[in-house]
Design a protein around this motif. Structure first.
Motif, PDB file in Angstrom:
ATOM      1  N   VAL B 463      -7.884   6.329   8.580  1.00  0.00           N
ATOM      2  CA  VAL B 463      -8.219   7.027   9.812  1.00  0.00           C
ATOM      3  C   VAL B 463      -8.637   6.003  10.868  1.00  0.00           C
ATOM      4  N   GLY B 464      -7.991   6.074  12.030  1.00  0.00           N
ATOM      5  CA  GLY B 464      -8.420   5.243  13.148  1.00  0.00           C
ATOM      6  C   GLY B 464      -7.608   3.970  13.295  1.00  0.00           C
ATOM      7  N   PRO B 465      -7.715   3.352  14.490  1.00  0.00           N
ATOM      8  CA  PRO B 465      -6.905   2.174  14.800  1.00  0.00           C
ATOM      9  C   PRO B 465      -7.347   0.925  14.046  1.00  0.00           C
ATOM     10  N   SER B 466      -8.475   0.964  13.343  1.00  0.00           N
ATOM     11  CA  SER B 466      -8.915  -0.234  12.642  1.00  0.00           C
ATOM     12  C   SER B 466      -7.937  -0.617  11.530  1.00  0.00           C
ATOM     13  N   VAL B 467      -6.992   0.275  11.239  1.00  0.00           N
ATOM     14  CA  VAL B 467      -5.952  -0.070  10.280  1.00  0.00           C
ATOM     15  C   VAL B 467      -5.181  -1.307  10.778  1.00  0.00           C
ATOM     16  N   LEU B 468      -5.178  -1.508  12.095  1.00  0.00           N
ATOM     17  CA  LEU B 468      -4.460  -2.666  12.654  1.00  0.00           C
ATOM     18  C   LEU B 468      -5.046  -3.976  12.144  1.00  0.00           C
ATOM     19  N   ARG B 469      -6.372  -3.994  11.959  1.00  0.00           N
ATOM     20  CA  ARG B 469      -6.980  -5.222  11.465  1.00  0.00           C
ATOM     21  C   ARG B 469      -6.555  -5.469  10.016  1.00  0.00           C
ATOM     22  N   VAL B 470      -6.527  -4.386   9.237  1.00  0.00           N
ATOM     23  CA  VAL B 470      -6.097  -4.526   7.840  1.00  0.00           C
ATOM     24  C   VAL B 470      -4.681  -5.089   7.781  1.00  0.00           C
ATOM     25  N   LEU B 471      -3.821  -4.618   8.703  1.00  0.00           N
ATOM     26  CA  LEU B 471      -2.400  -4.935   8.576  1.00  0.00           C
ATOM     27  C   LEU B 471      -1.963  -6.204   9.307  1.00  0.00           C
ATOM     28  N   TYR B 472      -2.682  -6.592  10.376  1.00  0.00           N
ATOM     29  CA  TYR B 472      -2.140  -7.688  11.192  1.00  0.00           C
ATOM     30  C   TYR B 472      -3.100  -8.842  11.429  1.00  0.00           C
ATOM     31  N   HIS B 473      -4.320  -8.790  10.913  1.00  0.00           N
ATOM     32  CA  HIS B 473      -5.227  -9.916  11.046  1.00  0.00           C
ATOM     33  C   HIS B 473      -4.780 -11.009  10.085  1.00  0.00           C
ATOM     34  N   SER B 474      -4.919 -12.267  10.512  1.00  0.00           N
ATOM     35  CA  SER B 474      -4.409 -13.344   9.658  1.00  0.00           C
ATOM     36  C   SER B 474      -5.155 -13.407   8.327  1.00  0.00           C
ATOM     37  N   ASP B 475      -6.408 -12.910   8.296  1.00  0.00           N
ATOM     38  CA  ASP B 475      -7.122 -12.882   7.010  1.00  0.00           C
ATOM     39  C   ASP B 475      -6.358 -12.069   5.967  1.00  0.00           C
ATOM     40  N   SER B 476      -5.609 -11.091   6.435  1.00  0.00           N
ATOM     41  CA  SER B 476      -4.890 -10.229   5.491  1.00  0.00           C
ATOM     42  C   SER B 476      -3.627 -10.878   4.946  1.00  0.00           C
TER      43      SER B 476
END
Lengths: 310, 566, 265
Positions: B463-476
């Motif tokens: 839920v929510g746009p924070s999924v973007l961090r999960v999917l596109y942050h270099s840490d991932s």
């Protein structure tokens, strides 16, 4: 050979067969490249945690010498301990115990239905003329050639979706069993009829039959009194094989008709690479096969004690 | 590890239809469904004349799921969508989403956050009980978050969702404070998901195997028994208290006596069973059956999942897709619109966004994704893939322009697999060799972990746009010990990383929106992703079924308002 | 075998071979060519068997699928038969204890139902065409091996062999010159029957998603794709299914014409 010796021989043979199957599986697990613990837990990509891998290593004694592992493994199997299904997290025996009656019931019913159909076909074929017999022959061959997975889908479309006569899935009334049974029984009936016909024509053409006909017995009466017994014997001896083919069919039929059972458990276990589960089911179906074989041989011994040994 | 182990069934029904029907259904259903619908996100529902029927109590509804049977009914363990679907009937979350997509309290009565954003206080409603008789108290919040964070639970989805919570303190019977490692404006969204639902602390003390077969929550139903491979039997929770009361259903329990939750993996069998009335509701409905549902007299609920849209990610960490020109060439070469239209029978709407259409902060740019084979050819020539070999594939320095595309048969429904086959044929026309490998789930994860992919479709529900961090942050891009990583496109961009972190910490709504928009632009304009459609979530139900439409924050239906003709 | 039967058999074999080796003669199109705007076309003049979800022509795919499907069936049968000849010959010519051991191994193989055996192998290897062939081959081997063994045993005491022994030929030469060819004759009938079954089993594996992956025009894979659209496009399931039945029926008829009996399977 007296009965006791016969039973002893059968049990001994069964144990050897089971031991061979178990050993083959044991070797297969070790032959897969990579960590056997990982294979047990579902192969690479199953993302088994380090703890889970450690647990698998402990359970299968993977840190011990191979021969120790093997003996431990056999020891567990001997006590019907097939381990814990890694995908269901329950003892394999418990899962099998839950679903087994469904599969056995389905297979037995299908076997009975196939026998019934085969007897009817054979009797009909006796009365049919040359052309009718040829057509019947072709129909049997076609029935035997129809794949379960296709037949099941066609029956659902026809009887459930289009005509609405029979349920596609079990609804608690038992009507839900009709289509799965038919799906399993029709191809088998095709096989059995072909088989019975071969022996039937031999039997009916035999000296004995000709003499009886000369005495004025009707063909049909002869069929029931004489031919059937001869026709049924070879088919009966194939019951073990038939049962085993039904178990194969059950994998597909249980998937299509959403029935709980051994076949469905096996399919999902294979997809999840759940080796303990797969091992358990394979060993178990081998056991079932052996028992059914022994029973059918026993019946043969009773019907035909003199027994032309096979 | 990842969330949407089984997302099946694809996106929006015919857009115009779906829009209007959604509004209609909402308008008619409102008086009936009352607060629940208003407080949960409503999804498009068409079909049976729900609004006319008078609610009747009684009857057991038969639900047929096309998903694989979960191995554990507790959505804390692992955490995939099939678990959420069934758990939504017997577990509830602290927060939920209203019809506009706004997060509102559910089991929680109110919440506030400290100035520095590091302390989140949650106060619970009084008078709510778990079905084992335990009272819902602040202690339950503490125990549940500890359960999620306990490695022995093996939670992946819920674990990530509460990642920033360091510890939970019980202030009084109904108030708990969550101490955070850094500000997290996505926390309430995270706590609205069934994967972080609140279970009875007493029940959680049992061993995991037991808790898996009978999790205990506060929902309108409870688990009576679980016959493996056959059904999960749910019965009405007679002591249910609607956390957010409303006039019509103030002291109500569910209309249904119970739900028989079955698993019928064969799509054709499932649909045949619905047609013949052996089951009342099916999920993972096939597009062709959805399109003809109205003619067949069936109701349809379209509830696209939140989080990411379904999309193909292009692995930018290795050749040939480390070159943006080649990425754009692939995207321009394929014609998603025709395929999506034909294969989904108008039930899935083409997306041009990274995020699901239910995410208010999703940013969409259609112009980037137009099919243009001439441009694709030019781009490939420019990128140096100018030779062609005997089979017509492009080559560069004697190497063929070949890409691997592992496809999970669990994650991609048949229509999607067919779409990918079409892409394969279309990409061949401009000189790409696309090697599709249909894999079972564990082999598929294995292929990703070993980086044996250039293209992949791996939807993610959150839920929510924070999924973007999960999917596109270099840490991932850094693999977990298991080898899993969520950034399949292998986007590594410092500016993007900063935007994503900032967007999660800001308290300013407008700033949050703007930061997420900038972040999405970077990913879209870099041609890392080919968006396809929302994560599809279609349900069909018989004409005897009424009051279907309310869902949780992750679009899993709740059958509290549902009733059957007697 | 009567002359007519011979001609019929040859014709049928010829037709299958033509489909397998030169499918383009019967269906000049590309079995993989997509045309999304023509998806789900009903059977008609433009598409004899209709089209599938991506607008591929099913007639073309069924014809071109003969190659893959028959090759899998043949390969699996060849594997099973090869194994059977080795095991059966050894068993028949060995001292009693070795014969017993091999018999038990065969029984162990036989005790696991074919599809379960296939699934067992795939559980270890993962899905694919290779494992499917191995799986079907292995599961048919014990049936063949028993026949090979009994054939050779009955020939072992025959006059021909006695003569050869009198002439002082070694065991291997005896096997090569007399036993194996004589045992092979009835096996030919059995193999023909077996190919039909192998095609069905291989298709079953593809149907379960464990064999040939789509979009290859293998019949089982086509059925697997078709079942999704059973309610919309029955032709996607009907024609590949009929093709499988046709192969299995041809195999049975030819096998029986050659003197085979179903019971030996």
């Amino acid at each position: 050979m007296n009965t006791l010796a016969w039973v002893g021989r059968k049990v001994g043979g069964a144990l050897v067969v089971l031991w061979l199957v178990a050993s083959a599986i044991f070797i297969a697990i070790r032959l897969i490249p990579g960590d056997p613990a990982e294979a047990i837990m579902g192969g690479p990509g199953s993302q088994a945690s380090a703890q889970a891998l450690a647990a698998a290593r402990a359970e299968y004694a993977l840190d011990q010498p191979v021969i120790t592992q093997y003996l431990l493994y056999l020891g567990k199997l001997a006590t019907f301990d097939f381990g814990t299904s890694y995908s269901l997290k329950q003892p394999v025996t418990q899962v099998m115990g839950e679903v087994l009656p469904n599969t056995l019931w389905l297979s037995l019913m299908a076997l009975a239905a196939a026998w019934l159909l085969a007897l009817c076909f054979s009797a009909l074929a006796m009365r049919a003329g040359r052309i009718g017999s040829q057509v019947g022959n072709l129909l049997e061959i076609i029935a035997a050639a129809v794949p379960h997975f296709w037949l099941g889908a066609v029956l659902i479309m026809l009887f459930s979706s289009a005509l609405g006569w029979l349920p596609a899935v079990d609804n608690g009334t038992g009507h839900g069993l009709v289509l799965p049974i038919l799906t399993l029984a029709l191809p088998l009936a095709g096989f059995l009829t072909q088989l019975m016909r071969d022996s039937l024509s031999e039997a009916m053409g035999s000296q004995f039959a000709l003499a009886a006909r000369a005495r004025g017995e009707s063909r049909l009466k002869l069929f029931w009194r004489h031919g059937l017994r001869h026709a049924a014997l070879p088919a009966l001896s194939l019951t073990g094989w038939a049962f085993s083919s039904l178990l194969s069919g059950a994998v597909v039929v249980e998937a299509i008709f959403a029935r709980p059972g051994l076949g469905r458990s096996l399919l999902s276990a294979v997809l999840a690479r759940d080796i303990p589960m797969v091992t358990g089911i394979a060993l178990f179906s081998a056991l079932v096969y052996i028992v059914v074989m022994a029973i059918s041989e026993g019946i043969e011994r009773m019907i035909n004690p003199a027994g032309e040994s096979r | 590890m990842v969330i949407p182990l089984a997302h099946r069934g694809k996106s929006l029904l015919m857009q115009r239809n779906s829009r209007s029907s959604r509004i209609l259904a909402g308008a008619f259903a409102l008086p009936l469904i009352g607060a629940l619908l208003a407080s949960c996100s409503s999804a498009g529902s068409t079909g049976s004349s729900t609004q006319d029927a008078k609610p009747v109590t009684g009857g057991t509804m038969v639900y047929a799921s096309g998903d694989a049977e979960p191995s554990c009914l507790d959505p804390h363990v692992g955490g995939n969508y099939p678990q959420a679907l069934v758990a939504s009937q017997f577990l509830e979350s602290l927060f939920t989403k209203d019809s506009e997509g706004k997060i509102i309290p559910w089991l929680a009565e109110k919440t506030e956050v400290s100035e520095d954003g590091l302390t989140r206080t949650i106060t619970l409603h009084d008078g709510i009980k778990f079905t084992d008789g335990t009272k819902l108290t602040a202690e339950a919040i503490k125990k549940n978050i500890e359960h999620l964070k306990d490695p022995n639970t093996a939670s992946s989805t819920g674990y990530l969702a509460v990642g920033k919570v360091v510890r939970v303190e019980v202030k009084d019977e109904l108030t708990a404070t969550l101490k955070l490692s850094s500000p997290d404006n996505a926390l309430l969204e995270s706590l609205s998901m069934p994967w972080t639902a609140i279970e009875s602390p007493k029940a959680l003390e049992r061993d995991q195997a037991t808790n898996c077969t009978s999790p205990v929550g506060t929902g309108p139903f409870k688990v009576a028994s679980w016959e493996h491979q056959k059904a999960v039997n749910l019965v009405r929770n007679d002591d249910y208290v609607l956390p957010v009361p409303n006039d019509q259903r103030a002291n109500s329990t569910s209309y249904l006596d119970g739900i028989t939750w079955r698993f019928i993996p064969e799509a054709a069998t499932r649909y045949a069973a619905l047609q013949s009335g052996e089951v009342d509701v099916i999920d993972n409905a096939q597009p062709d059956t959805i399109a003809s549902a109205a003619d067949a007299g069936l109701g349809h609920l379209d509830a696209p999942r939140p989080g990411s849209a379904n999309r193909i990610e292009l692995n930018s960490s290795k050749a040939p897709f480390n070159d943006q020109k080649v990425r754009e060439a692939f995207i321009r070469a394929v014609d998603a619109n025709t395929g999506v239209g034909a294969l989904f029978f108008g039930t899935a709407k083409r997306s041009y966004s990274l995020l699901s259409s239910v995410e208010p902060l999703g940013y969409s740019d259609e112009a980037l994704f137009g099919t243009d084979t001439a441009k694709a050819n030019t781009l490939l020539d420019e990128a140096g893939w100018s030779e062609r070999d005997a089979q017509g594939y492009r080559t560069k320095n004697g190497k063929r322009l070949s890409v691997r595309f592992p496809v999970s048969t669990n994650q991609s429904v048949p229509a999607e697999q067919s779409l990918f086959e079409q892409f394969q044929a279309q990409a061949k026309a401009v000189g790409f060799e696309v090697k599709i490998d249909l894999l079972d789930l564990s082999s598929w994860y294995g292929a990703l972990a070993k980086h044996e992919y250039n293209l992949v479709s791996a939807p993610y529900t959150k839920v929510g746009p924070s999924v973007l961090r999960v999917l596109y942050h270099s840490d991932s891009t850094v693999p977990a010990p298991s080898g899993y990583f969520a950034n399949n496109a292998q986007v590594k961009n410092d500016k993007l990383d900063k935007l994503l972190v900032q967007a999660e910490e800001t308290e300013d709504e407008a700033q949050r929106a703007s930061l997420y928009e900038q972040a999405q632009k970077i990913v879209l304009e870099g041609y890392y992703v080919l968006p396809l459609y929302d994560q599809q979530n279609h349900f069909l139900y018989g004409k005897n079924v009424h009051g279907v439409g309310a869902t949780t924050a992750v679009s899993s239906p709740i059958y509290f308002d549902t009733f059957l003709d007697q | 075998m009567s002359r007519t039967a011979k001609i019929c058999c040859l014709l049928v074999i010829g037709l299958w071979l033509l489909m397998a080796l030169a499918p383009s003669v019967l269906a000049p199109g590309d079995p993989l060519a997509i045309n999304p705007t023509q998806a789900f076309a009903k059977p008609g003049l433009a598409h004899f068997f209709g089209t599938d979800e991506s607008g591929r022509d099913i007639y073309t795919r069924v014809i071109h699928g003969a190659g893959d499907s028959l090759a899998i069936g043949l390969a699996a049968t060849a594997l099973g038969m090869g194994l059977a000849i080795v095991l059966g010959t050894i068993a028949a010519l060995s001292p009693r204890w070795l014969d017993e051991i091999i018999l038990r191994i065969l029984e162990a193989l036989y005790a696991i139902p074919s599809l379960l055996m296939a699934l067992l192998i795939i559980a270890f290897t993962g899905p694919g065409v290779g494992p499917a062939i191995v799986a079907v081959g292995l599961s048919t081997a014990p049936g063949y091996a028993r026949l090979v063994r009994s054939q050779i045993r009955s020939l072992k005491n025959s006059e021909m062999l006695e003569a050869a022994t009198v002439l002082g030929r070694g065991t291997w030469r005896k096997s090569r010159n007399h036993l194996i060819p004589n045992a092979l004759k009835p096996l030919l009938a059995l193999v023909t029957l077996g190919i039909g079954q192998a095609v069905i089993w291989a298709a079953a594996l593809s149907f379960l998603g464990l064999g040939t992956p789509p979009p290859a025009p293998e019949w089982g894979a086509m059925l697997s794709a078709g079942r999704t659209y059973l309610h919309l496009a029955w032709w996607m399931s009907l024609f590949p299914g009929l093709a499988i039945v046709a192969v299995a029926v041809s195999a049975t008829l030819i096998g029986r014409a050659l003197g085979g009996k179903v019971k030996s399977l």
